[in-house]
Design an enzyme around this catalytic site. Structure first.
Site, PDB file in Angstrom:
ATOM      1  N   GLY A 155     175.425  11.708  66.528  1.00 33.06           N
ATOM      2  CA  GLY A 155     174.630  10.832  67.403  1.00 33.06           C
ATOM      3  C   GLY A 155     174.842   9.374  67.000  1.00 33.06           C
ATOM      4  N   HIS A 156     174.756   9.098  65.698  1.00 33.04           N
ATOM      5  CA  HIS A 156     175.012   7.726  65.214  1.00 33.04           C
ATOM      6  C   HIS A 156     176.467   7.326  65.494  1.00 33.04           C
ATOM      7  CE1 HIS A 156     171.721   9.053  62.360  1.00 33.04           C
ATOM      8  NE2 HIS A 156     171.221   7.932  62.816  1.00 33.04           N
TER       9      HIS A 156
ATOM     10  N   SER B 298     168.880  13.429  61.830  1.00 28.28           N
ATOM     11  CA  SER B 298     169.112  13.488  60.380  1.00 28.28           C
ATOM     12  C   SER B 298     168.223  14.559  59.764  1.00 28.28           C
ATOM     13  CB  SER B 298     168.795  12.135  59.747  1.00 28.28           C
ATOM     14  OG  SER B 298     169.551  11.138  60.396  1.00 28.28           O
TER      15      SER B 298
ATOM     16  N   GLU C  39     168.514   7.463  72.960  1.00 31.90           N
ATOM     17  CA  GLU C  39     167.374   7.827  73.812  1.00 31.90           C
ATOM     18  C   GLU C  39     166.560   9.001  73.254  1.00 31.90           C
ATOM     19  OE1 GLU C  39     169.124   8.342  77.679  1.00 31.90           O
ATOM     20  OE2 GLU C  39     168.745   6.245  78.206  1.00 31.90           O
TER      21      GLU C  39
END
Ligand code: PAF
Length: 284
Positions: A36-37, A189, A151
């Site tokens: 995602g990061h 995470s 989001e």
């Protein structure tokens, strides 16, 4: 790629960059980086001349000490991922570098015009004050052209937009879609802390959210809320803290499907707290 851990070094790098006419992309994170990061960093690298990523587990946004202590940290692993993605600078300060004692003890107070009174704000008192405290400070230091947020933290994103407007930051906020595993589970995470069995059970969260879209026209928002909560609570290990179907702008509960809506959820999977959300408007 350069790793910076002091504000003075960051300030000097930033003033050097100022002499060049370049765009700065910024991805604020708390580390324990996942795909995602990675997607946020990729987008920043593609859209800007220089990309900064901050890695700072911000103590002032945790209202639960165990959650803060157990938050995964691995700077060297994060740094090698970021280097591969083309990040130029990591800013990874200590808590004492970021805050003086007064700041650390939560003196920051911000007017969210009600956006912080619901959902995450209700269950994690002070959380968004801590988020705005750290993000506003990082924005002042990094002075980005664009900043990238996922989001998955829907309410956080709404509050960041509000912060930029009310504090007058000249930063473009880029909303980036939720990145999910193939199973549908939203990347977080905190997923690292799930056992294999909990991970399997946690998949039910997104599964139920996606399924709920099929009933959005037949059931009222209240009925659909009950349906989602019951269905998720019926799974081993899962306990819904809240599920609310809210207006995407005001974040207030909606009683009909006439406005754009989002269903936001927080679920305990064992002692790991996971959040996710689903938009309904595209299906109505
Ligand atoms: O979303 C996060 O990881 C954090 O809330 C943020 C924006 C990095 C602030 O600490």
């Amino acid at each position: 790629m350069r790793i910076i851990d002091s504000i003075s070094e960051l300030n000097s790098v930033r003033s050097q960059l100022k002499t060049q006419n370049i765009t700065i992309g910024f991805v604020p994170t708390m580390g324990a980086l996942h795909d995602g990061h990675k997607a946020l960093v990729k987008q920043s690298v593609a859209e800007n001349d220089v990309t900064f990523v901050s890695i700072f587990v911000n103590p002032t946004q945790f209202n639960n000490l165990t959650d803060l202590e157990k938050y995964p940290r691995n700077l060297s692993k994060d740094a090698s991922l970021l280097e591969k993605e083309g990040c130029d600078y990591i800013f990874a300060p200590s808590a004492s570098e970021m805050y003086d004692t007064e700041e650390l003890n939560g003196c920051f107070d911000f007017d969210f015009e009600g956006l912080d009174k619901v959902m995450e704000g209700k269950f994690r008192p002070g959380h968004f004050n801590g988020v705005v405290q750290v993000v506003s400070k990082l924005f002042r230091l990094v002075q980005p052209t664009r900043a990238y947020f996922g989001e998955k933290d829907f309410q956080q994103l709404a509050i960041i937009h509000h912060m930029v407007k009310s504090m007058g930051f000249d930063v473009q906020i880029i909303d980036c879609p939720i990145i999910r595993e193939d199973t549908g589970l939203a990347l977080s995470s905190r997923n690292e802390r799930l056992t294999a069995q909990q991970h399997k059970n946690a998949i039910q969260i997104s599964k139920v959210l996606f399924e709920s879209r099929n009933f959005a026209t037949q059931l009222s928002p209240d009925e659909l809320t009950d349906w989602v909560i019951k269905k998720i609570n019926a799974t081993d290990d899962l306990e819904v803290e809240y599920f609310e179907i809210v207006d995407v702008k005001s974040l207030q509960k909606t009683t009909n499907w006439e406005t754009k809506t989002v269903g936001c959820i927080a679920v305990f999977c064992g002692e790991v707290r996971l959040i996710d959300n689903i938009r309904y408007e595209s299906h109505i």
